[in-house]
Design an enzyme around this catalytic site. Sequence first.
Site, mmCIF file in Angstrom:
data_model
loop_
_atom_site.group_PDB
_atom_site.id
_atom_site.type_symbol
_atom_site.label_atom_id
_atom_site.label_comp_id
_atom_site.label_asym_id
_atom_site.label_seq_id
_atom_site.Cartn_x
_atom_site.Cartn_y
_atom_site.Cartn_z
ATOM 1 C CG ASP A 243 59.648 25.149 97.607
ATOM 2 O OD1 ASP A 243 60.340 25.613 96.679
ATOM 3 O OD2 ASP A 243 59.857 25.425 98.796
ATOM 4 C CG ASN B 223 58.055 28.520 109.362
ATOM 5 O OD1 ASN B 223 58.958 28.148 108.606
ATOM 6 N ND2 ASN B 223 56.789 28.446 109.039
ATOM 7 C CG HIS C 153 59.349 26.550 105.661
ATOM 8 N ND1 HIS C 153 58.461 27.530 105.273
ATOM 9 C CD2 HIS C 153 60.487 26.846 105.004
ATOM 10 C CE1 HIS C 153 59.045 28.348 104.425
ATOM 11 N NE2 HIS C 153 60.278 27.954 104.248
ATOM 12 C CD GLU D 226 55.008 26.795 105.900
ATOM 13 O OE1 GLU D 226 55.941 26.903 106.724
ATOM 14 O OE2 GLU D 226 54.817 27.633 104.993
#
Length: 237
Positions: free
Chosen positions: A67, A135, A137, A142
């Site tokens: 990413d 979270n 991800h 996400e």
Amino acid sequence: MNISYFSNTKTMSQKAAAIVLEDLEKNASLLLCAATGSSPNILYQLLGEAYERQTTLFQKARVIPLDEWIGLATPKGTCHAYIQEKLLLPLHISKDRYFGFNAEADDLEKECNRIQKTLQQEGPIDLCILGLGKNGHLGFNEPATELKSHCHVAILAPQSQEHSMIGSAATKPTKGLTLGMQDILDSKKILLLVSGDGKEEVTKQLRSGDVSNDCPATWLWNHSNVQCLVTHDKFVL
Ligand code: GLP
């Protein structure tokens, strides 16, 4: 998913390095997908040390990032700068064996298509190194009602905007470029590294084995070759 536990990040990273080096021995032109952040830090350092012992080790290996942040004003904090410092330079990965993302492209949709084409030509990823977001991800996939399969521009969750990599950035990115969930799941092998503060709840969710878009990492349960290495100093087992 095969989950193993380690008492600290060093021992976890030693195991991770052994896995990478073993795969590299079987396949010298391994396509490695590289996450950034703190979880793979020591692993990458250990790979650098392995290079020092045997300089021919990575001479055919290829690297693709997982990413990239969009909108950082300077190269500082970018995934590219991180990968360059921790992998490309120490392992002597030449430009033709690195498939970086251009988060400054005028047309980011076009850039996603270009990355997807590169992945088709060079892929599938042989070994995908992932970190676990607080979270849940993976990359910038996400939690969402629907997860995206392929490379896309992601809107970052508030927690991702607080990531330590961009802690000192004048303007915090709100978007990121990321490989999609299917791109990750198409990898022949996945190495998920779990370490760091604030991941207790999400690790519990991951270990439960229930696959849910609320925690994208749980999708890894649908892959047949995942090694998940967890540092358990912070996790109650
Ligand atoms: C960031 C990065 C990911 C990374 C994840 C976990 O969002 N873009 O590539 O895997 O967060 O980071 P850390 O290992 O620092 O907890």
